[in-house]
Design a protein around this motif. Sequence first.
Motif, PDB file in Angstrom:
ATOM      1  N   ALA A 136      -5.553   6.891   4.031  1.00 26.57           N
ATOM      2  CA  ALA A 136      -6.345   5.888   3.314  1.00 26.57           C
ATOM      3  C   ALA A 136      -5.554   4.609   3.082  1.00 26.57           C
ATOM      4  O   ALA A 136      -6.043   3.499   3.330  1.00 26.57           O
ATOM      5  N   GLU A 137      -4.328   4.754   2.620  1.00 30.65           N
ATOM      6  CA  GLU A 137      -3.560   3.566   2.266  1.00 30.65           C
ATOM      7  C   GLU A 137      -3.110   2.788   3.500  1.00 30.65           C
ATOM      8  O   GLU A 137      -3.100   1.556   3.496  1.00 30.65           O
TER       9      GLU A 137
ATOM     10  N   ASN B 185     -11.199   7.618  -4.077  1.00 32.51           N
ATOM     11  CA  ASN B 185     -10.967   8.455  -2.888  1.00 32.51           C
ATOM     12  C   ASN B 185     -10.870   9.940  -3.234  1.00 32.51           C
ATOM     13  O   ASN B 185      -9.872  10.602  -2.962  1.00 32.51           O
TER      14      ASN B 185
ATOM     15  N   ASN C 207      -4.723   2.799   6.339  1.00 23.01           N
ATOM     16  CA  ASN C 207      -5.950   2.164   6.838  1.00 23.01           C
ATOM     17  C   ASN C 207      -6.168   0.821   6.156  1.00 23.01           C
ATOM     18  O   ASN C 207      -6.470  -0.193   6.795  1.00 23.01           O
ATOM     19  N   VAL C 208      -6.033   0.820   4.834  1.00 21.70           N
ATOM     20  CA  VAL C 208      -6.196  -0.426   4.083  1.00 21.70           C
ATOM     21  C   VAL C 208      -5.153  -1.439   4.538  1.00 21.70           C
ATOM     22  O   VAL C 208      -5.454  -2.618   4.761  1.00 21.70           O
TER      23      VAL C 208
ATOM     24  N   ASP D  87      -8.390   2.956  -5.449  1.00 17.87           N
ATOM     25  CA  ASP D  87      -9.586   3.516  -4.828  1.00 17.87           C
ATOM     26  C   ASP D  87      -9.624   4.996  -5.173  1.00 17.87           C
ATOM     27  O   ASP D  87      -8.689   5.738  -4.840  1.00 17.87           O
TER      28      ASP D  87
ATOM     29  N   ASP E 220     -12.123   2.929   3.283  1.00 13.07           N
ATOM     30  CA  ASP E 220     -10.845   2.232   3.274  1.00 13.07           C
ATOM     31  C   ASP E 220     -11.004   0.831   3.852  1.00 13.07           C
ATOM     32  O   ASP E 220     -10.414  -0.130   3.350  1.00 13.07           O
TER      33      ASP E 220
ATOM     34  N   CYS F  41       0.857  -1.177   0.000  1.00  9.09           N
ATOM     35  CA  CYS F  41       0.000   0.000   0.000  1.00  9.09           C
ATOM     36  C   CYS F  41       0.897   1.232   0.000  1.00  9.09           C
ATOM     37  O   CYS F  41       1.792   1.345   0.841  1.00  9.09           O
TER      38      CYS F  41
ATOM     39  N   THR G 219       0.218   9.033   5.200  1.00  5.60           N
ATOM     40  CA  THR G 219      -0.551   8.915   6.430  1.00  5.60           C
ATOM     41  C   THR G 219      -0.189  10.086   7.329  1.00  5.60           C
ATOM     42  O   THR G 219       0.975  10.487   7.410  1.00  5.60           O
TER      43      THR G 219
ATOM     44  N   THR H 100      -4.404   5.112  -4.242  1.00  5.73           N
ATOM     45  CA  THR H 100      -5.656   5.864  -4.193  1.00  5.73           C
ATOM     46  C   THR H 100      -5.520   7.173  -4.961  1.00  5.73           C
ATOM     47  O   THR H 100      -4.418   7.617  -5.297  1.00  5.73           O
TER      48      THR H 100
ATOM     49  N   ASP I 261     -10.052   5.719  12.658  1.00  6.12           N
ATOM     50  CA  ASP I 261     -10.250   5.144  11.332  1.00  6.12           C
ATOM     51  C   ASP I 261     -10.162   3.628  11.354  1.00  6.12           C
ATOM     52  O   ASP I 261     -10.604   2.966  10.415  1.00  6.12           O
TER      53      ASP I 261
END
Length: 329
Positions: free
Chosen positions: A43-44, A174, A46-47, A172, A264, A14, A18, A140, A300
């Motif tokens: 987002a990344e 996003n 979180n994934v 994504d 995410d 990913c 962040t 994303t 998150d």
Amino acid sequence: MTARWRPAPGPVVCVGETMAALAPEPPRSLADATCLRLSVAGAESNVAMYLADHGVPVTWLSALGDDPFGHRVMETVGASGVDVSWVRLDARRSTGLLVKEPQGDGTRVHYYRRGSAASTLGPDLLRSDPVRAASLVHLTGITPALSPSCRELVTRALDVPLGERTYAVSFDVNHRPALWPDATDRDVLRDLADRADIVLVGLDEAQRLWGADLTPSGVREVLPCPRILVVKDGAEAATAITSEGVYQVPALSTAVVEPVGAGDAFAAGFLAGMLTNATMTEALRLGHITAVSALRVTADHGPLPDVRHRRRLLGLTAEEWARCDDFAH
């Protein structure tokens, strides 16, 4: 290109920024808050953390400021089981910061990320050992908006056809309107998304970008090339569209504590399904299960139900799933 196509089982990478995150605790307006809780948001990552929760080996590639926020982010993401050994610490640039402000109709987010360490990411990351060994690289639409070098990173990751690279690419969309002051988001995000192997997009953001009247099938007309297109319609349903057919799974109902991060989480659950040979319906269900984990907490990243309960939910009939209201038991 069929519904059975999926990345080969293996590690995931990913890539993206962040930030440190501040949010009122308990949730309330910033004007009335007396305590702010520090967490991380990206987002990344979180994934990546949710993929690790699902048992998928995952590496997060990024850059952080060599500052207290950066070290907190590194520690938090790494503690979830994500490999953070390839994250670069930058002594000259800061870690990005966001502040969440819960409101009656949702959550407003204030960003302080201009010139962050992550904005210096570039296509050199694609030559790193984790990418060379990955079965899937997750990106994303946030990253290409951060800087020209970040946009080049995402563009180059998608430039090589699937048959000529060792990894598949998930993307994504996003969409973050505040990151696109030049109004190029409509065309740039459509171009990038249409070159990915797996695309995830919210119906609301697709309508905002490409047409207010779009349906999931209309989104497919905008993005005809991805092998798997997943359109998320909030609390209603998620629809996967492939060359073999259309698969739709209703969302699970739950009390929402804070919605940021749920998309995410859904992406991670769905991708975990794809990487572990789940059916398309099971992968969509796993996305919804993981999204609920995020919806139930102010951070998150929330705890998944245990493996036994996840398996029970995945085994429900369509009718049982549609009326399921015992997520936590």
